[in-house]
Design an enzyme around this catalytic site. Structure first.
Site, short mmCIF file in Angstrom:
data_model
loop_
_atom_site.label_atom_id
_atom_site.label_comp_id
_atom_site.label_asym_id
_atom_site.label_seq_id
_atom_site.Cartn_x
_atom_site.Cartn_y
_atom_site.Cartn_z
N SER A 128 0.83 -1.21 0.00
CA SER A 128 0.00 0.00 0.00
C SER A 128 0.87 1.27 0.00
O SER A 128 1.60 1.51 -0.95
CB SER A 128 -0.96 -0.05 1.19
N ASP A 199 -9.78 -4.68 -4.50
CA ASP A 199 -9.20 -3.76 -3.52
C ASP A 199 -10.13 -2.56 -3.36
O ASP A 199 -10.35 -1.80 -4.30
CB ASP A 199 -7.82 -3.31 -3.99
N HIS A 232 -7.82 -5.42 0.01
CA HIS A 232 -6.63 -4.67 0.41
C HIS A 232 -5.88 -5.42 1.53
O HIS A 232 -5.85 -5.01 2.69
CB HIS A 232 -7.01 -3.27 0.86
#
Length: 252
Positions: A128, A199, A232
């Protein structure tokens, strides 16, 4: 190793401030030390959780360095402080990038790698916001300098970005293609990008756009892997891809 905010991006600038980096966790190689990878956590996380996962991977010849980002006010959270490699607002092409924060984190990472033995292969990976910082470091390596003009002196051999995006994508192509040496370094650096199709925090389209921007800028050794049903977070299949990539690209 994940967080639940509905959006994340390359956010707003703050005034010049010095932020103190948190604790660094190190996973020593179980076999012959052949490579060192700095691995960067996501927003609000720390180096500890990723060090535990990385220690379990079947990569005995890699030393993992897992630093913790500074605690700083984050625009995305209304100025609430948490661990972040740079300031973030919304994930938007029009949102200004915090290059001061990016340069500070990239320099910290390079400093961690700079003391490794000369024969050790060096890389940066992350999840991320950590992936975004790793990709920014890749552009610094290619240009031979940080965004502030200071020289970038670490020789990188690979970059891995999971569920991330590329800060500064809009202007990168001109910066790299304007220099023969920068174009050569970009072409030589293997980059693996992985992204979940589901995601909900950093949408898959941002990973696709980052891959496209890197390709246009001259990063020729690129792989972009998509994962159906993945949100995610990371899953064993994705980490298997990371292991295979590092074994192949670093000759472990």
């Amino acid at each position: 190793m994940s967080y639940t905010n509905s959006s994340i991006g390359s956010g707003s600038r703050t005034g010049r401030r010095a932020f103190e980096f948190g604790r660094t966790y190190v996973v020593r190689p179980k076999g012959k030390h052949q490579a060192t990878i700095v691995w960067l956590h996501g927003l609000g996380d720390n180096g500890s959780s990723w060090s535990q996962l990385l220690e379990s991977l079947p990569l005995p010849n890699i030393k993992w360095i897992c630093p913790t980002a500074p605690t700083r006010p984050v625009a995305l959270l209304g100025g609430f402080p948490c661990t972040a490699w740079f300031d973030v607002g919304e994930l938007s092409e029009d949102c200004p990038d915090d290059f001061e924060g990016l340069d500070s984190s990239a320099a910290h990472i390079a400093n961690l790698l700079s003391t490794e033995p000369a024969d050790i292969k060096l890389g940066i990976g992350g999840f991320s916001m950590g992936a975004a910082t790793a990709l920014y470091s890749a552009t610094c390596f290619a240009q031979g300098k940080y965004g502030n003009g200071n020289p970038y002196t670490v020789c990188l051999r690979t970059i891995i970005g999971l569920s991330g995006w590329l800060p500064g994508a809009r202007n990168m192509r001109n910066k790299i293609q304007g220099s023969h040496e920068a174009a050569r370094r970009a072409a030589s650096l293997p980059i693996l990008l992985c992204h979940g199709l589901c995601d909900e925090v950093v949408p898959h389209t941002h990973g696709e756009r980052s891959n496209h921007a890197l390709s246009l800028a001259g990063f020729q050794n690129l792989a972009f892997k998509s994962y159906d049903g993945l949100g995610h977070y990371t899953v064993p299949k994705e980490m298997d891809e990371v292991c295979n990539w590092l074994n192949a690209r670093l000759g472990l």
